[in-house]
Design an enzyme around this catalytic site. Sequence first.
Site: not given
Length: 500
Positions: A192, A210, A244, A188-189
């Site tokens: 978070v 990741e 991504c 994710g980002n």
Amino acid sequence: MSREQKAVEHVRKAFLTGRTKSLEYRITQLKNLLRFVKERQKAIAEGLKKDLSKSEYGTPLYETIGLESEINLAVSKLKEWAAPRPVTKNLLTISDQVYIKPEPLGVVLVIGAWNYPWAVTIQPLIGAIAAGNAAVVKPSEVSAHTAKVMEDLLPLYLDKEMYPVITGGVTETQELLKQRFDHIFYTGNGTVAKIIMEAAAKHLTPVTLELGGKSPCYIDKNCDLAVACRRITWGKYSNCGQTCIAPDYILCDPSIQDRVIEEIKKNIKDFYTENPQKCLDYGRIINQRHFKRVMAMLEGSTIAVGGENDVSDCYIAPTVLRDVKPDAKVMQDEIFGPLLPVLTVGSADEAIKFINEREKPLALYIFSSDNKLIKRMIAETSSGGVVANDCLMHFSVSSLPFGGVGNSGMGRYHGKFTFDQLSHLRGCLIKQLKMEAVNKMRYPPHTADKLGWARFFILKQVDFGSLGRMALLALLAVFFAVILQVIDHQTHHYSADFLV
């Protein structure tokens, strides 16, 4: 007790039965997972169509073919990956068993992402199963239809006590993060990710993160621009730019900016027709919140191609921005959408400096026919991965580690890398209660003679894999001759009963 706490306790109880230690069990679960991917293609595709407007043929291409490949690899290589791994010895341990034994970590939490909700959620699960772990699967609530398919169908194929799917939003995820896991795998980002690291720290839980970042794409003016721009167009606008490792922005010489833009415009038309909104192969922004986020990035930049949008359909056309300034709004955060800024730089030196002044990206793309330039850019920059003269393709190579560095993440996966990431590589040394004379050198009282022998035995490395049979026999003969010499030497200093 919350639903999430109960679920994790049940999973840990199931793990403690020890059934995941059996390779046969793991292989059965992996084959069941493969059967799920093959048998439920229609349900998977329908969910993705509703979430991201992915096409019927695009779904297997970007989501499930890679999973089939990973499962097949894990099944075929599992006995090899899980076997004890011999290591180089020194003379002090030449007669001992010295090896690495991969063993399961325990209960793993896999938190998936919404942009490729099958590929980036199930791929870590494959490694978790192969490594003998139990796993709690938390699909992203943003891709809600896919999460529902996962929740309803995955337990029909996998051991539901060992691999439950827990759905929900922020509240449920926060409750999960209060529980103790043996590893957390998050895609994710960065925002978070920091919350996850903070929660993991309370239990000293290791994490794999990741993430993403602004992946640069440098185009050398001497390369084949037609081919380069075709590959960049594909890499950027697949999944509506919500990838991504998508090229986030282009760096090129001012003299080729117009040609680059024209080539990308031509390829957008070739791939997605004159009206991408009606093209089945062109996706949508996941929701209106992200639609507004991406549209806000256009502020202050000049649109060269595209720009059309429809908030009711979460549609943003493939868009190219020209003469973008480094301080433009679109250059402040990862775009994660179909906007492609073009920035001009006067040289490769300037491009390298530009890249190095920013956070380390998840991917770096270099388009050039000059191998020296490619090697130089690799040597003088840092990124999670590098691809020269293509985009995205390193993700498909299971023998390459996939992961970030710095702000783009930590840890790596794919193929054996996932197995190792989600295993404890346990160092093992098995000695016998014999040859005690050799050990005298480490027992007090310490002397110069003992230190000399210790240096000889410890510093001499022995790689049995590189030794031929005759060389090995010769080395063993020398070893035992030295032992006899040590014994003979020590006999002059210690009584015979001390040596026994």
